[in-house]
Scaffold this motif. Structure first.
Motif, mmCIF file in Angstrom:
data_model
loop_
_atom_site.group_PDB
_atom_site.id
_atom_site.type_symbol
_atom_site.label_atom_id
_atom_site.label_comp_id
_atom_site.label_asym_id
_atom_site.label_seq_id
_atom_site.Cartn_x
_atom_site.Cartn_y
_atom_site.Cartn_z
ATOM 1 N N LEU A 62 3.296 27.896 17.680
ATOM 2 C CA LEU A 62 1.878 27.677 17.433
ATOM 3 C C LEU A 62 1.102 28.209 18.628
ATOM 4 O O LEU A 62 1.453 27.895 19.775
ATOM 5 N N VAL A 63 0.074 28.992 18.377
ATOM 6 C CA VAL A 63 -0.778 29.527 19.435
ATOM 7 C C VAL A 63 -2.216 29.083 19.175
ATOM 8 O O VAL A 63 -2.738 29.279 18.068
ATOM 9 N N ALA A 64 -2.846 28.504 20.183
ATOM 10 C CA ALA A 64 -4.251 28.099 20.062
ATOM 11 C C ALA A 64 -5.153 29.303 20.254
ATOM 12 O O ALA A 64 -5.115 29.963 21.301
ATOM 13 N N GLY A 65 -5.946 29.606 19.232
ATOM 14 C CA GLY A 65 -6.973 30.628 19.338
ATOM 15 C C GLY A 65 -8.343 29.978 19.401
ATOM 16 O O GLY A 65 -8.465 28.758 19.501
ATOM 17 N N THR A 66 -9.371 30.775 19.339
ATOM 18 C CA THR A 66 -10.737 30.266 19.400
ATOM 19 C C THR A 66 -11.610 30.965 18.370
ATOM 20 O O THR A 66 -11.425 32.155 18.092
ATOM 21 N N CYS A 67 -12.567 30.237 17.840
ATOM 22 C CA CYS A 67 -13.501 30.813 16.873
ATOM 23 C C CYS A 67 -14.320 31.939 17.479
ATOM 24 O O CYS A 67 -14.835 32.808 16.753
ATOM 25 N N ARG A 71 -7.184 28.895 15.124
ATOM 26 C CA ARG A 71 -8.448 29.145 15.819
ATOM 27 C C ARG A 71 -9.322 27.898 15.783
ATOM 28 O O ARG A 71 -9.772 27.461 14.718
ATOM 29 N N ILE A 72 -9.596 27.355 16.959
ATOM 30 C CA ILE A 72 -10.330 26.106 17.094
ATOM 31 C C ILE A 72 -11.827 26.379 17.089
ATOM 32 O O ILE A 72 -12.322 27.248 17.826
ATOM 33 N N PHE A 73 -12.566 25.611 16.285
ATOM 34 C CA PHE A 73 -14.026 25.732 16.253
ATOM 35 C C PHE A 73 -14.640 24.797 17.297
ATOM 36 O O PHE A 73 -14.032 24.549 18.333
ATOM 37 N N GLN A 74 -15.818 24.256 17.068
ATOM 38 C CA GLN A 74 -16.584 23.592 18.126
ATOM 39 C C GLN A 74 -16.012 22.207 18.433
ATOM 40 O O GLN A 74 -16.531 21.181 17.996
ATOM 41 N N VAL A 75 -14.963 22.179 19.239
ATOM 42 C CA VAL A 75 -14.270 20.935 19.552
ATOM 43 C C VAL A 75 -15.056 20.147 20.604
ATOM 44 O O VAL A 75 -15.679 20.709 21.502
ATOM 45 N N PHE A 76 -15.013 18.821 20.486
ATOM 46 C CA PHE A 76 -15.710 17.961 21.455
ATOM 47 C C PHE A 76 -14.950 16.643 21.569
ATOM 48 O O PHE A 76 -14.162 16.276 20.692
ATOM 49 N N GLY A 77 -15.204 15.905 22.650
ATOM 50 C CA GLY A 77 -14.615 14.574 22.776
ATOM 51 C C GLY A 77 -14.231 14.224 24.198
ATOM 52 O O GLY A 77 -14.540 14.941 25.154
ATOM 53 N N ARG A 87 -5.126 30.650 10.781
ATOM 54 C CA ARG A 87 -5.957 29.677 10.074
ATOM 55 C C ARG A 87 -7.000 29.117 11.028
ATOM 56 O O ARG A 87 -6.854 29.205 12.253
ATOM 57 N N ASN A 88 -8.048 28.566 10.481
ATOM 58 C CA ASN A 88 -9.113 27.949 11.265
ATOM 59 C C ASN A 88 -8.890 26.453 11.399
ATOM 60 O O ASN A 88 -8.439 25.796 10.448
ATOM 61 N N VAL A 89 -9.209 25.923 12.563
ATOM 62 C CA VAL A 89 -9.157 24.484 12.813
ATOM 63 C C VAL A 89 -10.594 23.999 12.965
ATOM 64 O O VAL A 89 -11.235 24.178 14.001
ATOM 65 N N GLY A 90 -11.113 23.439 11.900
ATOM 66 C CA GLY A 90 -12.481 22.931 11.879
ATOM 67 C C GLY A 90 -12.610 21.910 10.772
ATOM 68 O O GLY A 90 -11.613 21.453 10.197
#
Length: 282
Positions: free
Chosen positions: A108-113, A164-170, A230-233
Protein backbone atom coordinates in the motif's frame (compact mmCIF):
# COMPACT_ATOMS: atom_id res chain seq x y z
CA UNK A 1 -0.53 -10.03 9.55
CA UNK A 2 3.02 -8.78 10.01
CA UNK A 3 3.33 -5.31 8.46
CA UNK A 4 6.29 -3.12 7.61
CA UNK A 5 5.12 0.50 7.94
CA UNK A 6 7.03 3.64 6.99
CA UNK A 7 6.36 7.10 8.36
CA UNK A 8 5.05 5.68 11.61
CA UNK A 9 5.45 8.88 13.61
CA UNK A 10 3.54 11.00 11.08
CA UNK A 11 0.00 12.30 11.32
CA UNK A 12 -1.66 9.43 9.45
CA UNK A 13 0.97 6.89 10.50
CA UNK A 14 0.31 7.32 14.22
CA UNK A 15 -3.38 6.59 13.72
CA UNK A 16 -2.62 3.61 11.47
CA UNK A 17 -0.37 2.14 14.17
CA UNK A 18 -3.07 2.39 16.84
CA UNK A 19 -5.77 0.88 14.64
CA UNK A 20 -3.46 -1.84 13.30
CA UNK A 21 -2.53 -2.92 16.82
CA UNK A 22 -6.21 -3.00 17.78
CA UNK A 23 -6.86 -5.22 14.75
CA UNK A 24 -4.19 -7.67 15.93
CA UNK A 25 -1.44 -6.97 13.40
CA UNK A 26 2.27 -7.25 14.24
CA UNK A 27 4.12 -4.06 13.29
CA UNK A 28 7.66 -3.23 12.25
CA UNK A 29 7.75 0.55 11.84
CA UNK A 30 10.35 2.79 10.23
CA UNK A 31 10.85 6.27 11.63
CA UNK A 32 13.44 8.99 11.18
CA UNK A 33 15.96 8.99 14.05
CA UNK A 34 14.74 11.19 16.94
CA UNK A 35 11.21 11.58 15.53
CA UNK A 36 8.28 10.98 17.87
CA UNK A 37 4.64 9.97 17.18
CA UNK A 38 2.13 12.76 16.64
CA UNK A 39 -0.19 11.28 19.27
CA UNK A 40 0.01 8.82 22.15
CA UNK A 41 0.30 5.21 21.02
CA UNK A 42 -1.71 2.49 22.73
CA UNK A 43 1.22 0.12 22.28
CA UNK A 44 4.75 0.49 20.92
CA UNK A 45 5.61 -1.32 17.69
CA UNK A 46 9.05 -2.63 16.79
CA UNK A 47 10.73 0.62 15.81
CA UNK A 48 13.40 0.90 13.12
CA UNK A 49 15.25 4.19 13.56
CA UNK A 50 16.65 4.78 10.09
CA UNK A 51 16.23 7.21 7.22
CA UNK A 52 13.95 5.99 4.43
CA UNK A 53 16.83 5.47 1.97
CA UNK A 54 18.49 2.90 4.24
CA UNK A 55 18.78 -0.87 3.98
CA UNK A 56 15.77 -2.59 5.60
CA UNK A 57 16.48 -6.11 4.41
CA UNK A 58 16.78 -7.54 7.91
CA UNK A 59 13.63 -5.84 9.23
CA UNK A 60 11.56 -6.79 6.19
CA UNK A 61 12.21 -10.47 6.79
CA UNK A 62 8.96 -12.25 7.64
CA UNK A 63 6.74 -9.26 6.82
CA UNK A 64 3.69 -9.96 4.66
CA UNK A 65 2.92 -6.46 3.39
CA UNK A 66 4.43 -2.98 3.17
CA UNK A 67 2.38 0.09 4.12
CA UNK A 68 4.31 3.10 2.82
CA UNK A 69 3.10 6.29 4.53
CA UNK A 70 6.33 8.30 4.72
CA UNK A 71 6.55 11.45 2.64
CA UNK A 72 8.92 14.40 2.47
CA UNK A 73 7.58 17.91 3.30
CA UNK A 74 3.85 17.21 2.75
CA UNK A 75 2.96 20.64 4.20
CA UNK A 76 3.94 24.05 2.77
CA UNK A 77 6.52 25.43 2.46
CA UNK A 78 7.60 22.51 0.31
CA UNK A 79 11.23 21.51 -0.11
CA UNK A 80 12.96 22.02 -3.49
CA UNK A 81 11.99 19.60 -6.23
CA UNK A 82 15.27 17.66 -6.29
CA UNK A 83 15.00 16.99 -2.56
CA UNK A 84 11.35 15.92 -2.84
CA UNK A 85 12.17 13.62 -5.76
CA UNK A 86 15.01 11.98 -3.85
CA UNK A 87 12.95 11.07 -0.80
CA UNK A 88 9.52 10.56 -2.35
CA UNK A 89 10.64 8.70 -5.49
CA UNK A 90 14.15 7.25 -5.16
CA UNK A 91 13.86 6.17 -1.52
CA UNK A 92 10.38 4.73 -2.14
CA UNK A 93 11.51 2.66 -5.12
CA UNK A 94 14.56 1.44 -3.20
CA UNK A 95 12.34 0.23 -0.34
CA UNK A 96 9.90 -1.60 -2.63
CA UNK A 97 12.75 -3.29 -4.47
CA UNK A 98 14.15 -4.53 -1.15
CA UNK A 99 10.73 -5.90 -0.20
CA UNK A 100 10.19 -7.56 -3.58
CA UNK A 101 13.60 -9.24 -3.37
CA UNK A 102 12.35 -10.97 -0.21
CA UNK A 103 9.12 -12.09 -1.86
CA UNK A 104 6.85 -9.40 -0.39
CA UNK A 105 4.27 -8.66 -3.06
CA UNK A 106 1.50 -6.79 -1.19
CA UNK A 107 2.07 -3.04 -0.98
CA UNK A 108 0.00 0.00 0.00
CA UNK A 109 1.37 3.42 -0.94
CA UNK A 110 -0.10 6.67 0.39
CA UNK A 111 -0.69 9.20 -2.36
CA UNK A 112 -2.28 12.63 -2.24
CA UNK A 113 -5.19 14.27 -4.02
CA UNK A 114 -2.84 17.11 -4.95
CA UNK A 115 -1.21 14.80 -7.51
CA UNK A 116 -4.17 15.61 -9.77
CA UNK A 117 -3.30 19.30 -9.81
CA UNK A 118 -4.85 21.35 -12.61
CA UNK A 119 -6.44 18.23 -14.14
CA UNK A 120 -9.03 18.28 -11.33
CA UNK A 121 -10.20 21.81 -12.15
CA UNK A 122 -13.86 21.86 -13.18
CA UNK A 123 -14.52 18.25 -12.16
CA UNK A 124 -17.47 17.59 -9.86
CA UNK A 125 -15.81 14.41 -8.57
CA UNK A 126 -12.23 13.40 -9.28
CA UNK A 127 -11.96 9.87 -10.72
CA UNK A 128 -8.77 8.00 -9.77
CA UNK A 129 -7.92 7.68 -13.49
CA UNK A 130 -7.81 11.48 -13.86
CA UNK A 131 -4.55 12.79 -15.32
CA UNK A 132 -1.84 14.06 -13.00
CA UNK A 133 -0.95 17.72 -13.69
CA UNK A 134 0.58 19.10 -10.48
CA UNK A 135 2.65 22.28 -10.46
CA UNK A 136 4.22 22.45 -6.97
CA UNK A 137 7.28 20.51 -5.82
CA UNK A 138 5.73 18.10 -3.32
CA UNK A 139 2.74 17.13 -5.51
CA UNK A 140 5.07 16.78 -8.53
CA UNK A 141 7.25 14.35 -6.59
CA UNK A 142 4.24 12.36 -5.36
CA UNK A 143 2.88 12.08 -8.90
CA UNK A 144 6.31 10.92 -10.04
CA UNK A 145 6.37 8.39 -7.18
CA UNK A 146 2.98 7.03 -8.24
CA UNK A 147 4.21 6.59 -11.81
CA UNK A 148 7.37 4.83 -10.60
CA UNK A 149 5.49 2.55 -8.21
CA UNK A 150 2.89 1.56 -10.79
CA UNK A 151 5.62 0.72 -13.30
CA UNK A 152 7.59 -1.24 -10.71
CA UNK A 153 4.47 -3.17 -9.74
CA UNK A 154 3.86 -4.17 -13.35
CA UNK A 155 7.52 -5.13 -13.79
CA UNK A 156 7.83 -7.17 -10.59
CA UNK A 157 4.28 -8.52 -10.33
CA UNK A 158 3.44 -6.67 -7.14
CA UNK A 159 -0.09 -6.42 -5.77
CA UNK A 160 0.10 -2.66 -5.32
CA UNK A 161 -2.55 -0.14 -4.30
CA UNK A 162 -1.97 3.62 -4.38
CA UNK A 163 -4.44 5.30 -2.01
CA UNK A 164 -4.77 9.03 -2.67
CA UNK A 165 -5.77 10.87 0.50
CA UNK A 166 -8.07 13.89 0.23
CA UNK A 167 -8.47 16.68 2.81
CA UNK A 168 -7.53 14.78 5.96
CA UNK A 169 -7.82 16.46 9.38
CA UNK A 170 -7.76 15.54 13.06
CA UNK A 171 -5.70 15.04 16.18
CA UNK A 172 -1.95 14.91 15.57
CA UNK A 173 -2.11 17.18 12.51
CA UNK A 174 0.66 19.77 12.09
CA UNK A 175 -0.16 22.85 14.15
CA UNK A 176 0.17 25.19 11.16
CA UNK A 177 -2.60 23.47 9.18
CA UNK A 178 -6.18 24.74 9.03
CA UNK A 179 -8.03 22.47 11.48
CA UNK A 180 -5.47 22.69 14.33
CA UNK A 181 -5.16 26.46 13.84
CA UNK A 182 -8.94 26.77 13.95
CA UNK A 183 -9.14 24.62 17.08
CA UNK A 184 -6.43 26.59 18.88
CA UNK A 185 -8.20 29.88 18.21
CA UNK A 186 -11.57 28.48 19.27
CA UNK A 187 -10.29 27.09 22.56
CA UNK A 188 -8.31 30.25 23.31
CA UNK A 189 -11.33 32.50 22.71
CA UNK A 190 -9.62 34.33 19.84
CA UNK A 191 -11.07 35.50 16.54
CA UNK A 192 -9.96 33.48 13.52
CA UNK A 193 -9.06 35.15 10.23
CA UNK A 194 -9.41 32.96 7.15
CA UNK A 195 -10.03 33.15 3.44
CA UNK A 196 -13.56 33.67 2.12
CA UNK A 197 -13.88 29.90 2.47
CA UNK A 198 -15.48 29.30 -0.91
CA UNK A 199 -13.10 26.42 -1.71
CA UNK A 200 -15.00 23.13 -1.89
CA UNK A 201 -13.19 20.16 -0.41
CA UNK A 202 -13.65 16.53 0.63
CA UNK A 203 -12.84 16.64 4.34
CA UNK A 204 -12.09 13.23 5.88
CA UNK A 205 -11.23 12.51 9.52
CA UNK A 206 -7.82 10.91 9.99
CA UNK A 207 -9.39 7.99 11.87
CA UNK A 208 -11.39 7.14 8.72
CA UNK A 209 -8.25 7.38 6.58
CA UNK A 210 -6.53 4.87 8.86
CA UNK A 211 -9.58 2.59 8.71
CA UNK A 212 -9.57 2.64 4.91
CA UNK A 213 -5.87 1.79 4.79
CA UNK A 214 -6.39 -1.21 7.05
CA UNK A 215 -9.39 -2.33 4.98
CA UNK A 216 -7.17 -2.19 1.88
CA UNK A 217 -4.92 -4.87 3.38
CA UNK A 218 -7.36 -7.33 1.84
CA UNK A 219 -5.56 -7.73 -1.48
CA UNK A 220 -7.84 -10.42 -2.91
CA UNK A 221 -9.21 -8.07 -5.61
CA UNK A 222 -5.72 -6.94 -6.70
CA UNK A 223 -4.00 -9.04 -9.35
CA UNK A 224 -0.19 -9.30 -9.45
CA UNK A 225 1.22 -6.77 -11.88
CA UNK A 226 -2.15 -5.01 -12.17
CA UNK A 227 -1.81 -2.16 -9.66
CA UNK A 228 -4.80 -0.14 -8.55
CA UNK A 229 -5.35 3.53 -7.72
CA UNK A 230 -8.23 4.63 -5.52
CA UNK A 231 -9.24 7.76 -3.64
CA UNK A 232 -9.48 7.96 0.14
CA UNK A 233 -12.22 10.46 0.92
CA UNK A 234 -15.89 10.71 1.79
CA UNK A 235 -17.27 11.78 -1.59
CA UNK A 236 -19.07 14.62 0.20
CA UNK A 237 -18.54 18.23 -0.88
CA UNK A 238 -18.24 20.98 1.73
CA UNK A 239 -16.99 24.55 1.55
CA UNK A 240 -14.11 25.52 3.78
CA UNK A 241 -16.35 28.10 5.46
CA UNK A 242 -19.07 25.52 6.24
CA UNK A 243 -16.37 23.21 7.64
CA UNK A 244 -15.03 26.03 9.82
CA UNK A 245 -18.50 27.00 11.07
CA UNK A 246 -19.27 23.38 12.01
CA UNK A 247 -16.16 23.01 14.15
CA UNK A 248 -16.42 26.56 15.57
CA UNK A 249 -19.87 25.65 16.90
CA UNK A 250 -18.66 22.21 18.04
CA UNK A 251 -15.97 23.84 20.21
CA UNK A 252 -18.45 26.51 21.42
CA UNK A 253 -15.99 29.21 20.45
CA UNK A 254 -16.49 32.65 22.00
CA UNK A 255 -14.47 34.44 19.33
CA UNK A 256 -15.56 35.23 15.80
CA UNK A 257 -14.77 33.66 12.47
CA UNK A 258 -13.51 36.40 10.16
CA UNK A 259 -13.74 35.15 6.57
CA UNK A 260 -12.20 37.07 3.69
CA UNK A 261 -9.14 38.28 5.60
CA UNK A 262 -6.67 35.83 4.03
CA UNK A 263 -6.02 35.34 0.34
CA UNK A 264 -6.03 32.03 -1.52
CA UNK A 265 -2.76 30.18 -2.04
CA UNK A 266 -1.32 30.40 -5.58
CA UNK A 267 -2.85 27.73 -7.82
CA UNK A 268 -5.46 26.70 -5.25
CA UNK A 269 -8.30 24.73 -6.84
CA UNK A 270 -11.89 25.87 -6.40
CA UNK A 271 -13.18 22.31 -5.94
CA UNK A 272 -11.49 19.01 -5.05
CA UNK A 273 -13.89 16.18 -4.16
CA UNK A 274 -13.20 12.46 -4.48
CA UNK A 275 -14.95 9.87 -6.58
CA UNK A 276 -14.82 7.17 -3.90
CA UNK A 277 -16.78 4.52 -5.79
CA UNK A 278 -14.30 3.93 -8.62
CA UNK A 279 -11.04 1.98 -8.80
CA UNK A 280 -8.51 2.54 -11.57
CA UNK A 281 -6.44 -0.45 -12.63
CA UNK A 282 -3.29 1.08 -14.06
Amino acid sequence: MKLFITGGTGFVGSHVINQAHTAGHTLVVQRRPSSQPRLALDRQPQWVDRALDGDFTAELQGCEAVVHLASHTPNPPYAPLDECLYWNVFATVRLLQQAAALGIRDVLVAGTCFEYGAAAEGLEYVHPATDMRPSLTYPISKAAATTACLGLARHLGLRLQVLRIFQVFGEGEAATRFWPSLKAAALDGRDFAMSAGVQVRDFIPVEEVARQFLAALDFTAVAPGRPQVRNVGTGQAQTLLAFAKHWWAHWQASGQLVPGQVGLRPGELSRLVADVNSVHTA
